[in-house]
Design a protein around this motif. Structure first.
Motif, PDB file in Angstrom:
ATOM      1  N   GLY A  20     -12.515  15.272 -22.199  1.00  0.00           N
ATOM      2  CA  GLY A  20     -11.154  14.774 -22.346  1.00  0.00           C
ATOM      3  C   GLY A  20     -10.140  15.895 -22.331  1.00  0.00           C
ATOM      4  N   VAL A  52      -6.595  11.594 -22.739  1.00  0.00           N
ATOM      5  CA  VAL A  52      -7.492  10.730 -21.974  1.00  0.00           C
ATOM      6  C   VAL A  52      -8.911  11.260 -22.158  1.00  0.00           C
ATOM      7  CG1 VAL A  52      -7.189  12.019 -19.812  1.00  0.00           C
ATOM      8  CG2 VAL A  52      -7.922   9.638 -19.726  1.00  0.00           C
ATOM      9  N   THR A  53      -9.863  10.339 -22.311  1.00  0.00           N
ATOM     10  CA  THR A  53     -11.266  10.706 -22.478  1.00  0.00           C
ATOM     11  C   THR A  53     -12.116   9.892 -21.508  1.00  0.00           C
ATOM     12  OG1 THR A  53     -10.922  11.186 -24.820  1.00  0.00           O
ATOM     13  CG2 THR A  53     -13.191  10.808 -24.122  1.00  0.00           C
ATOM     14  N   TYR A  54     -13.062  10.555 -20.868  1.00  0.00           N
ATOM     15  CA  TYR A  54     -14.038   9.897 -20.004  1.00  0.00           C
ATOM     16  C   TYR A  54     -15.383   9.927 -20.711  1.00  0.00           C
ATOM     17  CZ  TYR A  54     -10.548  10.281 -16.340  1.00  0.00           C
ATOM     18  OH  TYR A  54      -9.409  10.168 -15.602  1.00  0.00           O
ATOM     19  N   ARG A  82     -12.831   4.986 -19.099  1.00  0.00           N
ATOM     20  CA  ARG A  82     -11.755   5.950 -19.261  1.00  0.00           C
ATOM     21  C   ARG A  82     -10.864   5.394 -20.353  1.00  0.00           C
ATOM     22  NH1 ARG A  82      -7.231   5.742 -15.189  1.00  0.00           N
ATOM     23  NH2 ARG A  82      -5.928   5.071 -16.908  1.00  0.00           N
ATOM     24  N   THR A  83     -10.580   6.191 -21.360  1.00  0.00           N
ATOM     25  CA  THR A  83      -9.771   5.738 -22.476  1.00  0.00           C
ATOM     26  C   THR A  83      -8.501   6.565 -22.563  1.00  0.00           C
ATOM     27  OG1 THR A  83     -11.790   5.175 -23.669  1.00  0.00           O
ATOM     28  CG2 THR A  83      -9.764   5.277 -24.951  1.00  0.00           C
ATOM     29  N   ASP A  84      -7.352   5.892 -22.488  1.00  0.00           N
ATOM     30  CA  ASP A  84      -6.056   6.525 -22.705  1.00  0.00           C
ATOM     31  C   ASP A  84      -5.694   6.234 -24.145  1.00  0.00           C
ATOM     32  OD1 ASP A  84      -6.010   7.181 -20.019  1.00  0.00           O
ATOM     33  OD2 ASP A  84      -4.877   5.403 -19.463  1.00  0.00           O
TER      34      ASP A  84
END
Length: 170
Positions: free
Chosen positions: A118, A135-137, A159-161
């Motif tokens: 991220g 953002v994290t993948y 994918r997390t925003d």
């Protein structure tokens, strides 16, 4: 200490079965100069899409588990913005409930190891508090129970925003 909330976008075979959803999490970080060692928990809940549900109900998929890793802060002495990158291990599980897809409407995947990467920015709101968008993948076991058995981008789950509120810059 960090609390975060955001939107998670499913990928791979999960992306074919679910819509974007809410992500919540928290972490504790031990700070050293420019480096933080973190451990935490995250949970993302996705609504089953029309392909799975066929207008039959409100099914959900849940990806949840533990994470730990290293976060590197990039110093910017002239501006009050702190860019960061992170990488770590995750131990997650994917579950489905209320899917109405057959005799067994629930799905529980195996817990398994994966990893996350991220990046983001920390904006100081005062001497002891920051808001930290990022953002994290996350890569881990997909709906097939493997890292890439059901397609997608090599087991990329989501994918997390997100944005976090932290009691201190890092």
């Amino acid at each position: 200490v960090e609390a975060r909330a955001g939107v998670a976008f499913p990928s791979g075979d999960l992306g074919e079965a679910a819509e974007s959803g809410l992500s919540l999490g928290g972490a504790v970080t031990f700070h050293l100069p420019f480096i933080g060692i973190y451990a935490g928990y995250s949970r993302a809940e996705f609504s089953a899409n029309e392909i799975v549900q066929e207008d039959q109900g409100d099914g959900t998929y849940t990806d949840q588990g533990f994470e730990a890793g290293v976060r590197l802060g990039i110093p910017t002495p002239l501006v009050p913005i702190d860019p960061w990158i992170k990488g770590g291990l995750v131990y997650h599980n994917i579950e489905g409930s209320g899917l109405e897809t057959g005799p067994d409407d629930n799905f529980e995947g195996d817990r398994g190891w994966g990893f996350e990467v991220g990046a983001g920015l920390g904006f100081g709101l005062g001497p002891k508090i920051s808001i930290v968008p990022g953002v994290t993948y996350t890569r881990g076991l997909d709906l097939s129970g493997s890292l890439d058995g059901a397609g997608g981008i090599g087991g990329l789950l989501a994918r997390t925003d997100h944005s976090s509120l932290t009691p201190d810059h890092a």
